[in-house]
Each structure stands twice: as structure tokens, then as C-alpha cells.
Write a protein that holds these residues in place. Sequence first.
Motif, short mmCIF file in Angstrom:
data_model
loop_
_atom_site.label_atom_id
_atom_site.label_comp_id
_atom_site.label_asym_id
_atom_site.label_seq_id
_atom_site.Cartn_x
_atom_site.Cartn_y
_atom_site.Cartn_z
N ILE A 202 -23.83 34.75 -34.13
CA ILE A 202 -23.19 34.92 -35.43
C ILE A 202 -21.92 35.77 -35.35
O ILE A 202 -21.16 35.84 -36.32
N ASN A 203 -21.69 36.42 -34.20
CA ASN A 203 -20.47 37.22 -34.06
C ASN A 203 -19.22 36.35 -34.11
O ASN A 203 -18.18 36.76 -34.64
N ASN A 204 -19.31 35.15 -33.53
CA ASN A 204 -18.16 34.23 -33.54
C ASN A 204 -18.48 32.89 -34.19
O ASN A 204 -17.69 31.97 -34.13
N ASN A 205 -19.67 32.81 -34.81
CA ASN A 205 -20.12 31.57 -35.46
C ASN A 205 -20.01 30.38 -34.51
O ASN A 205 -19.43 29.34 -34.84
N CYS B 22 -8.11 38.54 -48.19
CA CYS B 22 -8.80 37.59 -47.33
C CYS B 22 -10.28 37.95 -47.26
O CYS B 22 -10.65 39.12 -47.39
N GLY B 23 -11.11 36.94 -47.00
CA GLY B 23 -12.53 37.21 -46.93
C GLY B 23 -13.28 36.23 -46.04
O GLY B 23 -12.71 35.25 -45.54
N SER B 24 -14.56 36.50 -45.86
CA SER B 24 -15.42 35.62 -45.06
C SER B 24 -16.88 35.84 -45.46
O SER B 24 -17.26 36.92 -45.92
N TYR B 25 -17.66 34.79 -45.29
CA TYR B 25 -19.10 34.90 -45.50
C TYR B 25 -19.74 35.57 -44.29
O TYR B 25 -19.28 35.39 -43.16
N ILE B 26 -20.80 36.31 -44.51
CA ILE B 26 -21.52 36.99 -43.44
C ILE B 26 -22.72 36.12 -43.08
O ILE B 26 -23.66 35.98 -43.84
N THR B 27 -22.66 35.53 -41.90
CA THR B 27 -23.73 34.63 -41.48
C THR B 27 -25.05 35.39 -41.36
O THR B 27 -25.10 36.51 -40.86
N ASP B 28 -26.11 34.76 -41.81
CA ASP B 28 -27.46 35.34 -41.80
C ASP B 28 -27.80 35.86 -40.40
O ASP B 28 -27.83 35.09 -39.44
N TYR B 29 -28.05 37.16 -40.29
CA TYR B 29 -28.31 37.77 -38.98
C TYR B 29 -29.57 37.20 -38.33
O TYR B 29 -29.72 37.24 -37.10
N ASN C 55 -27.81 16.58 -21.91
CA ASN C 55 -26.52 17.20 -21.67
C ASN C 55 -26.42 18.60 -22.28
O ASN C 55 -27.18 18.95 -23.19
N ARG C 56 -25.47 19.36 -21.78
CA ARG C 56 -25.12 20.63 -22.40
C ARG C 56 -24.34 20.33 -23.69
O ARG C 56 -23.60 19.35 -23.77
N MET C 57 -24.50 21.20 -24.68
CA MET C 57 -23.78 21.02 -25.94
C MET C 57 -23.21 22.35 -26.39
O MET C 57 -23.68 23.42 -26.01
N THR C 58 -22.19 22.26 -27.21
CA THR C 58 -21.56 23.44 -27.79
C THR C 58 -20.90 23.05 -29.10
O THR C 58 -20.64 21.87 -29.35
N GLY C 59 -20.64 24.04 -29.95
CA GLY C 59 -20.01 23.73 -31.23
C GLY C 59 -19.87 24.96 -32.10
O GLY C 59 -20.09 26.10 -31.65
N GLY C 60 -19.49 24.75 -33.35
CA GLY C 60 -19.28 25.84 -34.30
C GLY C 60 -20.33 25.86 -35.39
O GLY C 60 -21.06 24.88 -35.61
#
Length: 273
Positions: free
Chosen positions: A193-196, A153-160, A205-210
Motif C-alpha cells: 500500500i506504500n506505492n499502491n 491536492c489529495g489522495s485516498y489512504i489505502t486500507d492498511y 506466469n509472474r504478474m505485476t500491476g497497480g
Amino acid sequence: MKQIFILSCVALLIFGCAEKKKETTSEPEATEAVVDTLPSKEEKRTMEPIAIKIDGSYFKATGTEPFWGLKLYGDRVELQTMEDTITTSPSEAIKAQDGNIKMFRMQTEATQLDVIISHKECTNAMSGEVFPYTVTVSYKTTGGGETKVYEGCGSYITDYRLHDIWVLEEMNGNAVSKEEFGGPDVPNMEININNNRFSGYSGCNRMTGGIFYEGDVLRFTQVATTRMACPNMDKESAFLTTLNSSTQYKVENNRLYLSNGSEENILIFKKWD
């Protein structure tokens, strides 16, 4: 006496209807707005630190039985097994036409290495941790011999560099102001970036997302907002539509530039100091 009783009943009925009407028609005023959308400098210092180990790689994968690890860098590929560590130069990705699948084929004088990354959920057999990508690695010596295959399994590392608070400065080439949005501030967001994930304020309005991150691709996904009314909802709607359409990014001079396939710098954010 009978007449007084009747008048009392009528008065109670009128009063009850008035109260009921008041309850059912009570709504937040259209001018009500979110306040204090940006943190103070003291609050920013308490922003969640980066928990991911930053070593320059942009993709990592692991597997068990036997244990192995893979890292992709901009200038090299590293495969570590129980017996050896193999390092090769990177190659251009070969992309499948019918799915988010990439294959990298590297060859040196001593080794031929193939890496296949599929955007398919994968669970680590030992830890139970769920990853967004399934990875298959195969290699053999160029002189022949047995091909060894590893799966994991793997994942991309989001740009810090994205891990910060960003305030909208321009939209579609024009400078923005809080007056045109009708709220206390211009749109802004905190990227973690810890939880993307990201959260913030969209102008009313307030907003949220991934966050979907894949090397040179950055998309804002599953964007949700509160449902408060403001004087100028069109501006907020235009911002959210533009944010949803962005697919590429760059970070320069304390600014985050978002673009899509046909237009550059559709949104420009400045880092919040």
C-alpha cells in the motif's frame, strides 16, 4: 583431391545448417514453470513495512498559500487552517454523472463546509509531489460573512489491512489447487500500500500491476505478466480475467474477498502465514 575437397565442403554445409536449425528452433519447454513463488516465513518478515501514518482517516488533502489540511474519517471531517480547526459530521457524497467528481456538503450551527474531490492529477506547489486528486474546500460561518476557498491536492489512504501476501483459495465458488493450474503453486500476490502496487504469481506466469483504491472501491489495474507456456493456460486466463473484473472487497477472518457489481466473492484469498 578435388573429390575430397568437394566432400569436405558438403559436410561443412550440412553441419552448419543443422546447427542453425537447432538455434532457431530452440524454445523454452512448455512444462517449464516458475518455482518458489511463495516466500518463506523468514522472507515474509522482511516484507516492506507500512510507511503511511495510520490514523483512521481514509482521505487526506493539503494546500499551500495559505497552508491547510483536510482529513475525511468515517465519522467526521476535519479541516485545519492557519486560524482554526473545524470538525463536522460527514455527509453522503454527491457524485457527478460525467466524471469521477464527488462533493461533500456539511453544515453545523456555526459553519457551512463544502469539499469537492476531482480525480485529476495535482502537483503540490511547494514540494512538487504529484497526487491523483485535485481538492477544493470552501467554508463560511452560517451567520454570513466571507466565503473562504482553498485549493490543493489529495489522495485516498489505502486500507492498511491489504498490505500483506495473499494466496488464492477459491475462484467463482470453487476451491483451487496447483494441479489444475499446472504450476508449482496456486496464484498468489503481495500487495504494497506504500506505492499502491502488487506483484505475484498467476498460476503459470509472474504478474505485476497497480492498485486503484477509493474508499469502498478496489481495482487491480495495468496487470502485466510474463509470457511462459504451461500445460493449462485456460485456468490462468480465467483467474486474470476475474481479477481484472473485481471492484469491491472486504477483509475478514484473515481472508480477502473480492467481488464485482453483480457477483460476490468471485475470488477469495487467504493471508499467507
